[in-house]
Enzyme design. Structure first.
Site, PDB file in Angstrom:
ATOM      1  CG  HIS A  80      -0.423   0.281   2.700  1.00 57.34           C
ATOM      2  ND1 HIS A  80      -0.166  -0.442   3.461  1.00 57.34           N
ATOM      3  CD2 HIS A  80      -0.449   1.653   3.291  1.00 57.34           C
ATOM      4  CE1 HIS A  80       0.408   0.206   4.621  1.00 57.34           C
ATOM      5  NE2 HIS A  80       0.160   1.504   4.388  1.00 57.34           N
ATOM      6  CG  ASP A 125       0.411  -3.986   2.923  1.00 56.56           C
ATOM      7  OD1 ASP A 125       0.484  -3.583   1.931  1.00 56.56           O
ATOM      8  OD2 ASP A 125      -0.371  -3.164   3.767  1.00 56.56           O
ATOM      9  CD  GLN A 212      -2.330   7.068  10.493  1.00 56.02           C
ATOM     10  OE1 GLN A 212      -1.682   7.060  11.660  1.00 56.02           O
ATOM     11  NE2 GLN A 212      -3.682   7.172  10.392  1.00 56.02           N
ATOM     12  N   GLY A 213       3.084   6.353   8.572  1.00 55.63           N
ATOM     13  CA  GLY A 213       4.194   6.669   8.329  1.00 55.63           C
ATOM     14  C   GLY A 213       5.197   5.578   8.749  1.00 55.63           C
ATOM     15  CG  ASP A 214       5.744   3.947  12.257  1.00 52.22           C
ATOM     16  OD1 ASP A 214       6.707   4.565  12.376  1.00 52.22           O
ATOM     17  OD2 ASP A 214       4.990   4.171  13.369  1.00 52.22           O
ATOM     18  CB  SER A 215       2.886   1.970   6.054  1.00 49.81           C
ATOM     19  OG  SER A 215       1.452   1.778   6.794  1.00 49.81           O
TER      20      SER A 215
HETATM   21  N1  ARG Z   1      -1.140   2.340   7.109  1.00 46.68           N
HETATM   22  C1  ARG Z   1      -0.289   2.931   8.159  1.00 46.68           C
HETATM   23  C2  ARG Z   1       0.787   3.881   7.249  1.00 46.68           C
HETATM   24  O1  ARG Z   1       0.558   3.924   5.867  1.00 46.68           O
HETATM   25  C3  ARG Z   1       0.177   2.164   9.088  1.00 46.68           C
HETATM   26  C4  ARG Z   1      -0.743   2.044  10.067  1.00 46.68           C
HETATM   27  C5  ARG Z   1      -0.406   1.201  11.215  1.00 46.68           C
HETATM   28  N2  ARG Z   1      -1.296   1.204  12.389  1.00 46.68           N
HETATM   29  C6  ARG Z   1      -1.269   0.522  13.473  1.00 46.68           C
HETATM   30  N3  ARG Z   1      -2.165   0.880  14.269  1.00 46.68           N
HETATM   31  N4  ARG Z   1      -0.439  -0.184  13.724  1.00 46.68           N
HETATM   32  O2  ARG Z   1       1.774   4.238   7.646  1.00 46.68           O
END
Ligand code: ARG
Length: 268
Positions: A80, A125, A212-215
Site C-alpha cells: 500500500h 501487503d 501512520q508513516g511507519d507502514s
Molecule cells: N497504514 C499506516 C501507514 O501507511 C500504518 C498504520 C499502522 N497502524 C497501526 N495501528 N499499527 O503508515
C-alpha cells in the site's frame, strides 16, 4: 465493517503521503504526551529513540513509509506504500542514519517497484523496491517458517508519534507482544486475513504501536541464534495504540518464498 476498514486503510496511506509532503519537524513538536502520560519519550507510539547503527537495515522512503534492506539493492516494504509494479525512479530511499536530517544520510533512488502479485487492498501487503545502486549496509533476513510468529517483537519507524500527530525526525523503536489470530479477529472480524496477517500490541491497554508513516517498516525479533529476523511488515490498524485494537502486520513467513522469487526476478 470490511468496507469501512478498507476506506480507513486507504485514507491512512494517503495521510502518510500528505504528512511526508510537509517538512519533517523535530520529534516532539507536535508529539507532546498527554499531561498525565507517565512515559518519558513519545515514540513510534510509546517508543524511544533507536541508537545509531542499532537497526542498520532500516530505511525511510520518500513517499512517507518505512522499509528494510532485504538485499543491498532491494527494499522490502508494504504494497500500500507503492502505486503498482514497473519502472519507477520517483522514490528516494534514505539509509544509514537515525536522524533523517543528518549529513551522513545515504540517499539512493529507485529504479523498479514490484507490488505483491494479486494485491487488491486486502492482505498481501508487501512490495519490493529495486535501488539504482547497492547500499553497503547489513540486510535483514526474513522468516520463512512460522517458528518465530510468537513472543515479543520490535518495531521501528519515523512515523507519527501519536494518532494524528507529526512524523518523527529520528528513528523510534518499541517492543510489542504477539496477539494471536483469535484475539485479533475478535477486534477486526472479517477484515483480518489471518493466513496473511499477524497482529501485535498490548491488546488490553494499548499505548504502544506503529502508526501512520511507519507502514512498510519491519516488525522483527531475535532468532534462536540471536540474529534479527523479520516476521512482519507494518500494514494497518484501527487508529493507533488504541486499547482493543492491535497493530496488523503482513505475515512475512506466508510470503517468504514469493518474496524470494520476486527479488530474484529483480536481479537480487
Ligand atoms: N497504514 C499506516 C501507514 O501507511 C500504518 C498504520 C499502522 N497502524 C497501526 N495501528 N499499527 O503508515
Amino acid at each position: 465493517m470490511r468496507n469501512f476498514l478498507k476506506v480507513l486503510r486507504r485514507s491512512v496511506a494517503v495521510g502518510a503521503v500528505a504528512l511526508a509532503a510537509l517538512s519533517l519537524q523535530p520529534a516532539g513538536a507536535q508529539a507532546r504526551p498527554a499531561q498525565d502520560d507517565p512515559r518519558p519519550t513519545p515514540g513510534v507510539i510509546g517508543g524511544v529513540p533507536a541508537a545509531q547503527g542499532e537497526f542498520p537495515w532500516m530505511v525511510r522512503l520518500s513517499m512517507g513509509c518505512g522499509g528494510a534492506l532485504y538485499t543491498k539493492q532491494i527494499v522490502l516494504t508494504a504494497a500500500h506504500c507503492v502505486g503498482g509494479s514497473g519502472a519507477n525512479t520517483s522514490i528516494t530511499v534514505t539509509a544509514g542514519v537515525v536522524d533523517l536530517q543528518s549529513s551522513q544520510a545515504v540517499k539512493v533512488k529507485s529504479t523498479r517497484v514490484l507490488q505483491a502479485p494479486g494485491y487488491n487492498g486486502v492482505g498481501k501487503d508487501w512490495a519490493l523496491i529495486k535501488l539504482a545502486q547497492p547500499i553497503d549496509l547489513p540486510t535483514l533476513k526474513i522468516a520463512d517458517t512460522t517458528a518465530y510468529n510468537d513472543g515479543t517483537f520490535t518495531v521501528a519507524g519515523w512515523g507519527a508519534t501519536r494518532e494524528g500527530g507529526a512524523q518523527s525526525r529520528v528513528l523510534l523503536k518499541a517492543d510489542v507482544p504477539y496477539v494471536d489470530d483469535e484475539a485479533c479477529g475478535g477486534a477486526y472480524g472479517s477484515s483480518l486475513t489471518p493466513a496473511e496477517e499477524i497482529c501485535a500490541g498490548f491488546l488490553e491497554e494499548g499505548g504502544v504501536d506503529t502508526c501512520q508513516g511507519d507502514s512498510g517498516g519491519p516488525m522483527f525479533r531475535k532468532d534462536n541464534a540471536g540474529a534479527w529476523i523479520q516476521v512482519g511488515i507494518v500494514s494497518w490498524g484501527q487508529g493507533c495504540a488504541r486499547p482493543g485494537y492491535p497493530g496488523v502486520y503482513t505475515e512475512v513467513s506466508t510470503f517468504a518464498s514469493a518474496i524470494k522469487s520476486a527479488a530474484a526476478s529483480l536481479g537480487g
